[in-house]
Scaffold this motif. Structure first.
Motif, PDB file in Angstrom:
ATOM      1  N   PHE A 167       0.843  -1.238  -0.189  1.00  0.00           N
ATOM      2  CA  PHE A 167       0.029  -0.004  -0.009  1.00  0.00           C
ATOM      3  C   PHE A 167       0.934   1.210   0.147  1.00  0.00           C
ATOM      4  O   PHE A 167       1.841   1.139   0.536  1.00  0.00           O
ATOM      5  CB  PHE A 167      -0.778  -0.031   1.370  1.00  0.00           C
ATOM      6  CG  PHE A 167      -1.820   1.387   1.356  1.00  0.00           C
ATOM      7  CD1 PHE A 167      -2.534   1.562   0.522  1.00  0.00           C
ATOM      8  CD2 PHE A 167      -1.309   2.166   2.440  1.00  0.00           C
ATOM      9  CE1 PHE A 167      -3.367   2.787   0.690  1.00  0.00           C
ATOM     10  CE2 PHE A 167      -1.911   3.356   2.723  1.00  0.00           C
ATOM     11  CZ  PHE A 167      -2.970   3.606   1.696  1.00  0.00           C
ATOM     12  N   ASP A 168       0.388   2.310  -0.729  1.00  0.00           N
ATOM     13  CA  ASP A 168       1.194   3.608  -0.673  1.00  0.00           C
ATOM     14  C   ASP A 168       0.269   4.589  -1.007  1.00  0.00           C
ATOM     15  O   ASP A 168      -0.817   4.554  -1.619  1.00  0.00           O
ATOM     16  CB  ASP A 168       2.259   3.439  -2.063  1.00  0.00           C
ATOM     17  CG  ASP A 168       3.197   4.634  -1.731  1.00  0.00           C
ATOM     18  OD1 ASP A 168       4.350   4.217  -1.813  1.00  0.00           O
ATOM     19  OD2 ASP A 168       2.791   5.973  -1.728  1.00  0.00           O
ATOM     20  N   ALA A 169       0.350   5.633  -0.313  1.00  0.00           N
ATOM     21  CA  ALA A 169      -0.526   7.004  -0.325  1.00  0.00           C
ATOM     22  C   ALA A 169      -0.371   7.307  -2.143  1.00  0.00           C
ATOM     23  O   ALA A 169      -1.598   8.028  -2.447  1.00  0.00           O
ATOM     24  CB  ALA A 169      -0.008   8.188   0.346  1.00  0.00           C
ATOM     25  N   SER A 212      -0.274   4.881  -7.731  1.00  0.00           N
ATOM     26  CA  SER A 212       0.271   4.418  -8.860  1.00  0.00           C
ATOM     27  C   SER A 212       1.518   3.713  -8.429  1.00  0.00           C
ATOM     28  O   SER A 212       2.060   2.641  -9.010  1.00  0.00           O
ATOM     29  CB  SER A 212       0.363   5.545 -10.114  1.00  0.00           C
ATOM     30  OG  SER A 212       1.193   6.284  -9.592  1.00  0.00           O
ATOM     31  N   LYS A 213       2.130   4.198  -7.365  1.00  0.00           N
ATOM     32  CA  LYS A 213       3.471   3.532  -7.170  1.00  0.00           C
ATOM     33  C   LYS A 213       3.190   2.178  -6.405  1.00  0.00           C
ATOM     34  O   LYS A 213       3.911   1.216  -6.816  1.00  0.00           O
ATOM     35  CB  LYS A 213       4.178   4.584  -5.784  1.00  0.00           C
ATOM     36  CG  LYS A 213       5.102   5.439  -6.276  1.00  0.00           C
ATOM     37  CD  LYS A 213       5.982   6.047  -5.267  1.00  0.00           C
ATOM     38  CE  LYS A 213       7.345   6.116  -5.141  1.00  0.00           C
ATOM     39  NZ  LYS A 213       7.774   7.029  -3.873  1.00  0.00           N
ATOM     40  N   ALA A 214       2.196   2.095  -5.808  1.00  0.00           N
ATOM     41  CA  ALA A 214       1.747   0.765  -5.262  1.00  0.00           C
ATOM     42  C   ALA A 214       1.406  -0.157  -6.414  1.00  0.00           C
ATOM     43  O   ALA A 214       1.933  -1.344  -6.293  1.00  0.00           O
ATOM     44  CB  ALA A 214       0.704   0.970  -4.440  1.00  0.00           C
ATOM     45  N   GLN A 261       1.498   6.182  13.726  1.00  0.00           N
ATOM     46  CA  GLN A 261       0.143   5.888  13.266  1.00  0.00           C
ATOM     47  C   GLN A 261       0.122   4.592  12.705  1.00  0.00           C
ATOM     48  O   GLN A 261      -0.960   4.115  12.801  1.00  0.00           O
ATOM     49  CB  GLN A 261      -0.474   6.941  12.709  1.00  0.00           C
ATOM     50  CG  GLN A 261       0.044   7.248  11.363  1.00  0.00           C
ATOM     51  CD  GLN A 261      -0.692   8.540  10.518  1.00  0.00           C
ATOM     52  OE1 GLN A 261      -0.191   9.534  10.854  1.00  0.00           O
ATOM     53  NE2 GLN A 261      -1.264   8.241   9.277  1.00  0.00           N
ATOM     54  N   TYR A 262       0.908   4.090  12.151  1.00  0.00           N
ATOM     55  CA  TYR A 262       0.705   2.874  11.272  1.00  0.00           C
ATOM     56  C   TYR A 262       1.040   1.733  12.171  1.00  0.00           C
ATOM     57  O   TYR A 262       0.348   0.686  11.966  1.00  0.00           O
ATOM     58  CB  TYR A 262       1.568   2.996  10.040  1.00  0.00           C
ATOM     59  CG  TYR A 262       1.154   3.617   8.894  1.00  0.00           C
ATOM     60  CD1 TYR A 262       0.060   3.383   8.243  1.00  0.00           C
ATOM     61  CD2 TYR A 262       1.836   4.694   8.097  1.00  0.00           C
ATOM     62  CE1 TYR A 262      -0.734   3.955   7.216  1.00  0.00           C
ATOM     63  CE2 TYR A 262       1.234   5.250   7.026  1.00  0.00           C
ATOM     64  CZ  TYR A 262       0.116   4.803   6.531  1.00  0.00           C
ATOM     65  OH  TYR A 262      -0.706   5.467   5.527  1.00  0.00           O
ATOM     66  N   ILE A 263       2.120   1.944  12.924  1.00  0.00           N
ATOM     67  CA  ILE A 263       2.158   1.031  13.870  1.00  0.00           C
ATOM     68  C   ILE A 263       0.987   0.661  14.848  1.00  0.00           C
ATOM     69  O   ILE A 263       0.470  -0.303  14.920  1.00  0.00           O
ATOM     70  CB  ILE A 263       3.399   1.206  15.036  1.00  0.00           C
ATOM     71  CG1 ILE A 263       4.501   1.355  14.301  1.00  0.00           C
ATOM     72  CG2 ILE A 263       3.835   0.154  16.202  1.00  0.00           C
ATOM     73  CD1 ILE A 263       5.793   1.886  15.285  1.00  0.00           C
TER      74      ILE A 263
END
Ligand SMILES: NC(=O)c1ccc[n+]([C@@H]2O[C@H](COP(=O)([O-])OP(=O)(O)OC[C@H]3O[C@@H](n4cnc5c(N)ncnc54)[C@H](O)[C@@H]3O)[C@@H](O)[C@H]2O)c1
Length: 341
Positions: free
Chosen positions: A34-36, A39-41, A79-81
């Protein structure tokens, strides 16, 4: 044998090292990313035969995911942890674990509350040279350590900071030469020499157009009485190997990048050289994947055997706390005593 499913959050530079490490573990598989930047993801997922999630929720609800690797800018780690732990996923997080004291405490609480495990990337602890030095120190071959000197004359050009909006900012990088690059050495010296009792620091921005420091000097006293000097910067063109000198009652060991260049222990100079695989003084992504792999394998083993990972939420907090104390010392122009935590 169970295969552990990994999912990456953040598909930038360091994600390439993570995916290579995962690929080389027999009982691991990269299942999704997942990436914000969607298109990178998508292109990262395609290259690696994985799934591109369109949202964090989708990633966290995927039953194939056992371990979430956080490879985002540092200011987003906490926040992601927390979200991953609440979804009962185990976590690998890049260094620094988090960038603020409140975040350390919240992460430690949430990890415990949800019964999951976290491994904070501190890959240098896993190199052959550091393992050899750790063994010598633990076996008292150097006697009591009296002094440690660390020099990190690295170079990062203006483009390194300007090409990525988060680097060189307090909010997303959490600091500069110390919090981003110097954290590796801070982690090593506290791991090898012991807990820091107090420090005096001067952090400055001397060359780059950034709000955080590109140069830091720290004078350290350890709880066991050893003293130390820590000099780290990203202004030394073209960038040189990092150097650490350990001076004990019985001798001296000198490490350059990850090559032991002096092994003068108990009056014996029995240096058996190992080739350095690292060139991070010049290029921050000139990293081998093998040491990340060893850390991921440690996390998998800690899950299987229900034990603590080697660099868990308490170990990972130590280097961050020393760096936060250095920033406080520099800001307030006074020596800072580190609390027991
Ligand atoms: N262990 C090491 O030696 C080492 C080396 C380099 C970087 N790092 C660490 O890795 C982390 C990432 O560094 P990098 O150099 O790969 O950065 P990068 O800028 O190359 O990549 C970051 C990625 O995160 C994505 N991203 C940004 N905001 C996001 C959000 N809100 N949600 C999801 N994705 C988001 C970006 O699109 C980008 O793809 C940092 O914490 C850094 O300190 C560690």
């Amino acid at each position: 044998m169970k295969t552990f499913g990994f999912a990456l959050i953040g598909c930038g530079g360091i994600a390439n090292i993570h995916k290579e490490a995962i690929k080389n573990i027999t009982n691991a598989k990269l299942v999704g990313v997942f990436d914000a930047n969607q298109s990178k993801a998508i292109s990262f997922a395609k290259e690696n035969e994985a799934r591109a999630y369109s949202s964090l929720e989708e990633l966290l609800h995927d039953p194939m995911v056992d371990i979430v690797n956080i490879c985002t800018p540092s200011g987003l780690h906490a926040q992601y942890i927390i979200e991953a732990a609440k979804a009962k996923k185990n976590v690998v997080v890049e260094k620094p674990m988090v960038i603020k004291e409140e975040e350390i405490q919240e992460v430690q609480r949430v990890i415990k509350e949800n019964g999951v495990k976290i491994e904070v990337v501190s890959q240098l602890r896993f190199t052959e040279s550091i393992r050899r030095i750790k063994e010598a120190i633990d076996n008292n071959e150097l006697g009591n350590i009296k002094n440690v000197n660390y020099i990190m004359n690295y170079y990062r050009d203006e483009e390194y900071y300007s090409s990525s909006g988060w680097r060189g900012t307090w909010k997303m990088d959490g600091g500069g030469a110390l919090m981003n690059q110097g954290i590796h050495g801070i982690d090593l010296i506290q791991y090898l020499v012991g807990d820091v009792a107090s420090l005096d620091a001067k952090c400055e921005t001397v060359m780059h157009h950034i709000e955080v420091e590109d140069s830091a000097l720290i004078n350290l006293t350890f709880k066991n009485g050893a003293t130390g000097y820590y000099n780290c910067n990203t202004i030394s063109k073209p960038g040189y190997p990092r150097r650490i000198e350990f001076i004990g009652e019985k001798g001296r060991i000198v490490l350059e990048e990850d090559t032991i260049i002096e092994w003068n222990v108990n009056s014996k100079n029995d240096l058996t050289s190992n080739e350095s695989k690292l060139e991070t003084g010049k290029n921050f992504l000139a990293l081998p994947y093998e040491y990340h792999k060893l850390q991921f394998e440690d996390l998998i083993d800690s899950i299987i055997n229900n034990r603590k990972p080697i660099v868990d939420e308490y170990e990972g907090a130590k280097a961050v706390r020393i760096i936060l104390a250095a920033y406080q010392s520099s800001r307030e122009k006074k020596r800072v005593i580190l609390n027991e935590n």
